[in-house]
Write an enzyme that holds these catalytic residues in place. Structure first.
Site, PDB file in Angstrom:
ATOM      1  N   ASP A 192      10.179  14.523 -47.567  1.00 53.77           N
ATOM      2  CA  ASP A 192      11.090  13.753 -46.748  1.00 53.77           C
ATOM      3  C   ASP A 192      10.359  12.972 -45.656  1.00 53.77           C
ATOM      4  OD1 ASP A 192      13.800  13.098 -45.988  1.00 53.77           O
ATOM      5  OD2 ASP A 192      13.360  14.222 -44.169  1.00 53.77           O
ATOM      6  N   LEU A 273      19.413   8.861 -41.883  1.00 53.35           N
ATOM      7  CA  LEU A 273      19.203   7.477 -41.515  1.00 53.35           C
ATOM      8  C   LEU A 273      17.803   6.999 -41.829  1.00 53.35           C
ATOM      9  CD1 LEU A 273      21.074   7.018 -38.142  1.00 53.35           C
ATOM     10  CD2 LEU A 273      21.381   5.728 -40.251  1.00 53.35           C
ATOM     11  N   ARG A 274      16.922   7.966 -42.077  1.00 50.99           N
ATOM     12  CA  ARG A 274      15.533   7.593 -42.277  1.00 50.99           C
ATOM     13  C   ARG A 274      15.396   6.660 -43.480  1.00 50.99           C
ATOM     14  NH1 ARG A 274      11.706  12.564 -42.209  1.00 50.99           N
ATOM     15  NH2 ARG A 274      11.825  12.538 -39.959  1.00 50.99           N
ATOM     16  N   GLY A 275      16.242   6.881 -44.478  1.00 54.21           N
ATOM     17  CA  GLY A 275      16.202   6.040 -45.666  1.00 54.21           C
ATOM     18  C   GLY A 275      16.501   4.590 -45.320  1.00 54.21           C
ATOM     19  N   THR A 278      13.644   3.050 -43.289  1.00 53.72           N
ATOM     20  CA  THR A 278      12.470   2.760 -44.108  1.00 53.72           C
ATOM     21  C   THR A 278      12.708   1.542 -44.985  1.00 53.72           C
ATOM     22  OG1 THR A 278      12.106   5.121 -44.228  1.00 53.72           O
ATOM     23  CG2 THR A 278      10.793   3.752 -45.677  1.00 53.72           C
TER      24      THR A 278
END
Lengths: 336, 598
Positions: A192, A273-275, A278
């Site tokens: 992740d 939210l990281r997706g 990125t």
């Protein structure tokens, strides 16, 4: 220094090459994980990357590669009064079997033994600061080292409390891992952490395979000569990376594209939210590498699989389904 | 020729190839090494001594024990020297010591994946990176690895290692009478090495021939063709030539590519007609057929000469293969690991359960279970030496105090199997089962970290069933659990017995079984299936005592709305942890399991 196989001479593997270049352009992307077949050139590509990175301005001789105007507290006295210099962007290899003291840094045994002094000897994390940290076969890395890396990567800081030492220094690096999932799974927390994940396969056309073997054979016979022949191509890429780094902040992201990114993440059910972040950053880096001023839907489309694939909730068995799901969602969104 | 003659002939050919491989490795250590599949015995010994005879007496020769630690394998700090000299002194490991020589790895089929990865990195880099105990250095090393594989069919040395060794030789069918010594000497080898430096690089046609043979054989990794080309050059050098000839390529294909084959290509003459209809039949190009010659859309021209060379090389490799695909897979091991499409069994081979791994040190007193870590203790003492010297006024000897002591910390790493045993009887069964499924999934989702396997036994009606054999696969568990139904009487004793049996079997595999029972403890079916409450209760208690005497760790979760004490009594009888959870919740169940694991 040993001669490494030039990045530009790698045949095919466009996903892997692109992911590495994107991470070089925007270091906040969160690094790259490369999964794949044996002998498909994972390690070669990462080693070759070092030659493409622009030099870093640093405090001359700083052990932590500190920026000229921002010495870290750990530099105490050693770096403060030194001048400004540059250093090649570090690409630090962390070998399996490295011990914790060499990773985080430890008491300088020699000075302790001879002078009775407590001095800190920086480890691999210090050397990798502001550069790349590469771990081959990352899935075989011992758990306590993985925990340690996760912690440091999260905070951007290496805190050493051992052997009576108390040191903290900046440790911001782009983590690049490679591994073959057949030899052991990667912990989900670690996976992740990576911004991008790509899968490499051995080339499957005969012509490509012949070309790979031919170039490799030529390199093995005459590494210097071979590298020289590819030097200008490597230099072209390096200029592109440097230019992209400079223009990165000026890249426009139209609202429509932003919205498309969010909708895509929701449609495929990417965690967190990281997706989204990125996806956005990588698309921007792609536009920058391409010499454009604005992100387009095409950027998003091309980046989506590598940015999101490892973030989908899934059972361990549906390995290949993720990419398909992302592509299908993308098709549907664009058609709408 | 009789069958026996043919067999003897085949054995002699095998042996000749084995000794040829020995000579090639002596000429070019860059070929990585050889995996020898054979039990210990005179034949294997004959190969090893034959190989040794090709080297000069001063060639380093190291044996690498199967469970070797990183400090010996990679090297580290030489503590005694460091203390004496007051500076870091690097102690080289086996790999660096073997520079210019040979490393023998016995029982390579048991080698841990992680050890194999370290070896592979050293072979690849031509050196060992030491980042250990305060020492950071790169030691160049070039060695030949001899992996002795004594495994049975499904046991093979780790593929990451095999991949980098040019040769794989099975000596099991060679009797020691056929194991004749070869006549070459170290001088011959030195001569061949000199010749090797003069061998011209392989031409494009040679590279094409090897690559297309590899493709036809289903050899996907590109290291194999590279090693085959290198082998061809060494073969030329052995004969003192400076040009790679056709036979060199054919022999190299046989030695390097055939043992890696995952499919058997059709012989070239088998389908000359169909090839015309299907221009893509690239495995079976015939030189006469211009239609099929140039379908690779490669940059190279595939004229008749190229097609002919490709065929000759492929034919040589094909001739060394067994006749059936099944035999091929038997000979080369599990095909699923070599094939690019990862279908079928996943290749994940986990190293055997480990004893616990060092995860560092902490201050403390050494005792029977926690050993003194000498290096860390001395490191702790080191900074104070001057001060302490002043205090006591004496010089010279090392002053270590009690609070310098550091002891090793080990992580308990026996991998566990959580065996859920669920009461699926009665009306509450369905909801209970649903919650249990939740708990199983929760544990599996987290199982990556803990390396936990989960199994599920349900008892209802007349007996107990193993619904989910031990697995780490969430997807598999979901599939299996979807079909689970409940209802009926309560054969509690059968559930206990089945769990005990599975527990003992898991322990025999080196894992730690943890039994988790979810029941109200009110059994009404005896072991023999009879519906007698008293006998059912007696059977259940007896089963509990057996679990206790087998030393199996267990927990009993009482799921009745108003516990009446049966559950607690059973738990006591088997020495299990007891918890009452009238409303089964996945999270709580997980916590109970966690407490068992720690």
């Amino acid at each position: 220094m040993r001669v490494v196989f030039p990045f530009s001479a790698i045949v095919g593997q466009s996903d892997m090459k692109q992911a590495l270049l994107l991470a070089a352009v925007d270091r906040t992307l969160g690094g790259v994980m490369v999964f794949g077949d044996r002998g498909s050139g994972k390690t070669t590509a990462v080693r070759g990357l070092a030659a493409l990175l622009p030099a870093l301005p640093v405090i001359a001789g700083c052990r932590f590669n500190c920026e000229p105007d921002r010495p870290s507290p750990a530099c105490d006295g050693v770096c403060k009064h030194a001048g400004v210099g540059t250093t090649p962007s570090p690409v630090v290899d962390m070998p399996l079997g490295a011990t914790e003291d060499r990773v985080v840094g430890a008491l300088d045994l020699e000075r302790a033994l001879t002078l009775g002094e407590k001095a800190f000897e920086p480890g691999l994390l210090a050397r990798a600061n502001r550069g790349f940290l590469y771990i081959d076969e990352i899935n075989l890395l011992e758990d306590h080292l993985v925990d340690l890396l996760l912690d440091v990567a999260q905070s951007g800081e290496n805190v050493v409390e051992r052997e009576g030492l108390s040191v903290r220094h900046p440790a911001r690096f782009v983590l690049v891992g490679s591994g073959n999932p057949e030899e052991g799974e990667l912990r989900p927390q670690l996976l992740d952490r990576f911004g991008l994940s790509v899968e490499v396969r051995t080339p499957d056309t005969l012509a490509e395979r012949v070309e790979v073997v031919k170039r490799r054979d030529a390199f093995d016979r005459d590494p210097e000569g071979f590298s020289k022949a590819w030097k200008s191509k490597d230099a072209t890429i390096r200029r592109k990376v440097a230019a992209a780094q400079n223009r990165l902040d000026a890249i426009v992201v139209p609202d429509a594209v932003l919205e498309m990114g969010s909708r895509l993440c929701m449609a495929v059910g990417a965690d967190g939210l990281r997706g989204e972040l990125t996806l956005l950053r990588a698309s921007r880096a792609r536009a920058a590498l391409d010499g454009r001023d604005a992100v387009t839907e095409a950027d998003l489309r091309q980046i989506a699989p590598m940015a999101l694939r490892h973030r989908l909730r899934r059972g361990p068995l549906d390995e290949q389904a993720s990419t398909v799901r992302i592509e299908r969602a993308m098709d549907e969104l664009l058609a709408a | 020729m009789t069958g026996a003659d043919a067999q003897a002939g085949a054995a002699q050919d095998l042996w000749a190839d084995a000794m040829l491989a020995a000579a090639l490795l002596a000429v070019d250590p860059g070929l990585g090494g050889v995996a020898i599949r054979a039990g210990p015995g005179p034949t294997r010994d004959a190969w090893l001594s034959g190989f040794r005879a090709l080297h000069t007496v001063d060639t380093p020769w190291r044996r690498m024990p199967p469970g070797i630690g990183d400090d010996r394998l990679l090297g580290g700090l030489d503590l005694a020297a460091a203390l004496g000299a007051g500076q870091r002194v690097l102690q080289r490991g086996v790999l660096a010591e073997a520079d210019g020589g040979v490393v023998i790895a016995p029982m390579a089929e048991r080698m841990a994946t992680a050890t194999a990865a370290r070896l592979a990195a050293a072979i690849e880099d031509g050196g060992v990176r030491v980042e250990r105990d305060g020492v950071a250095e790169r030691l160049p090393t070039r060695f030949v690895l001899v992996a002795l594989d004594e495994g049975l069919e499904d046991e093979l040395p780790p593929e990451a290692l095999m991949e980098r060794l040019a040769f794989r030789i099975a000596l099991d069918s060679v009797g020691h009478r056929d194991a004749l010594p070869i006549s070459a000497t170290p001088d011959d080898i030195a001569e061949a090495r000199a010749a090797l430096a003069e061998v011209a690089p392989p031409g494009e046609d040679a590279i094409h021939a090897i690559c297309s043979a590899a493709e036809a054989l289903g050899v996907w990794s590109l290291r194999a063709p590279r090693l085959a080309l290198r082998t061809a050059a060494a073969l030329a050098a052995l004969e003192g030539r400076d040009v790679i000839e056709r036979d060199d390529l054919s022999n190299a294909a046989r030695l390097v590519l055939s043992p890696r084959a995952t499919r058997i290509p059709a012989p070239p003459e088998a389908e000359p007609d169909t090839a015309e209809a299907q221009p893509e039949a690239d495995d079976a190009d015939t030189p006469q057929d211009p239609e099929t010659g140039g379908e690779d859309d490669g940059p190279d021209d595939t004229d008749r000469g190229q097609g002919a060379l490709d065929d000759i090389v492929l034919e040589a490799a094909r001739a060394a293969l067994p006749e059936s695909l099944e035999d091929l897979w038997l000979a080369t091991g599990a095909v699923s690991r070599a094939a690019p499409a990862r279908s079928g069994a996943s290749g994940a081979r986990l190293p055997a359960a480990r004893r616990g791994r060092r995860i560092g040190t902490r201050p403390g007193q050494p005792d029977g279970s926690a050993g003194l870590d000498l290096v860390e203790t001395l490191k702790a003492a080191a900074p104070w030496q001057r001060l302490r010297g002043k205090q006591t006024g004496s010089a010279g000897s090392l002053r270590v105090r009690r609070d310098d002591f550091r002891i090793r910390r080990f992580e308990q790493r026996s991998e566990s199997t959580v065996i859920f045993v669920v009461d699926a009887s009665g009306s509450a069964a369905l909801q209970r089962l649903a919650e249990t499924k939740g708990a199983v999934e929760l544990l599996l989702a987290e199982a990556y970290v803990r390396r936990t396997q989960v199994a599920l036994i349900a008892f209802r009606g007349e007996g107990a069933d193993l619904l989910l054999p031990p697995t780490r696969s969430l997807a598999r568990a979901r599939r299996q659990l979807a079909e689970l139904a409940g209802g009926g009487a309560t054969p509690l004793a059968a559930g206990l017995e089945t769990a005990a049996m599975l527990g003992v079997a898991e322990r025999a595999k080196g894992r730690t079984p943890l039994l988790v029972f979810m029941t109200d403890g009110r059994g009404n079916i005896a072991l023999d299936g009879g519906a007698f409450r008293t006998r059912a209760e007696q059977d259940a208690l007896n089963a509990c005592r057996r679990i206790r005497s087998a030393g199996l760790r267990a927990a009993l979760i009482d799921i009745s709305a108003r516990p009446r004490g049966e559950g607690a009594r059973l738990a006591e009888a088997m020495g299990a942890t007891f918890a009452a959870l009238p409303y089964v919740e996945a999270g709580r169940v997980r916590d109970v399991v966690r407490s068992l694991e720690d």
